[in-house]
Scaffold this active site. Structure first.
Site, PDB file in Angstrom:
ATOM      1  CG  HIS A   1      36.694  40.005 -27.906  1.00 34.03           C
ATOM      2  ND1 HIS A   1      37.028  40.809 -26.836  1.00 34.03           N
ATOM      3  CD2 HIS A   1      37.229  40.611 -29.000  1.00 34.03           C
ATOM      4  CE1 HIS A   1      37.723  41.845 -27.267  1.00 34.03           C
ATOM      5  NE2 HIS A   1      37.860  41.749 -28.578  1.00 34.03           N
ATOM      6  CD  GLU A   2      37.484  39.148 -32.444  1.00 31.36           C
ATOM      7  OE1 GLU A   2      37.056  39.964 -33.301  1.00 31.36           O
ATOM      8  OE2 GLU A   2      38.406  39.421 -31.661  1.00 31.36           O
TER       9      GLU A   2
END
Length: 208
Positions: free
Chosen positions: A23-24
């Site tokens: 995600h990041e």
């Protein structure tokens, strides 16, 4: 909603780390593509979990199956197109989680079809990779700062409304805790989870 089963927690650790890191990293990579080198300069353009984990968010994801990672710092002023950059970067995280969930589901289906599962551990790990990534994507699209949904929403709101929405960030954790004490997750987020799984099943139907 809350799961304190030790076996599930251990089996879920790969899914937790994958959900957060993917995600990041997706946020950081897309920001870099859009012209902002802030994630690169702050060490976030990496798949190293240490750079991305938020301890509280990890605990919430572990016990509640909804959580968050350490937000990637960006400078929208560096984007070649501000609005496009904000939207693409904000959506990159949740979309990467959905992609990862789908890929894990494909692997799970292949293993089932080929009768390759010899223990119950691997199926549980794959299932939780799917589950955590889907939940992480849905959770982060809640329009509450600093979650991704709020950043997308701010691209379309008047400036005065953006300031009001941004001011909620200091209360975000308390608001999330309050929501968990209400039927919000059961009646809103769980149906969205089921919708995602239904779409995955529809895509995979010809191969089942």
């Amino acid at each position: 909603m809350f799961d304190f089963n030790i076996l599930s927690i251990i089996a879920g650790l790969p899914g937790l780390l994958i959900a957060m890191v993917v995600h990041e990293y997706a946020h950081a990579q897309v920001a870099d593509w859009m012209g902002d080198d802030t994630p690169r300069m702050t060490g976030r353009l990496t798949l190293n979990p240490v750079a991305h984990i938020d301890p509280v968010g990890l605990i919430m994801l572990l016990v509640a199956q909804f959580g968050w990672a350490k937000p990637v710092m960006i400078n929208p002023g560096n984007f070649r197109n501000w609005r496009k950059g904000e939207i693409c970067v904000s959506l990159a995280g949740p979309m990467s989680n959905l992609l990862m969930a789908f890929l894990a589901l494909v692997v799970e289906v292949i293993f089932v079809k080929a009768h390759l599962f010899t223990t119950t551990a691997l199926p549980m790990v794959l299932h939780l990779i799917v589950l955590y990534n889907v939940n992480f994507a849905i959770f982060n699209m809640i329009p509450l700062p600093p979650l991704d949904g709020s950043r997308v929403l701010m691209c379309f709101l008047p400036t005065s409304w953006n300031y009001k929405l941004a001011s909620l960030e200091r209360y975000s954790f308390l608001i999330l805790i309050a929501l968990m004490m209400t039927p919000f997750f059961t009646y809103i987020l769980i149906p969205l989870q089921r919708l995602v799984f239904a779409l995955f099943s529809l895509i995979l139907a010809p191969f089942l």
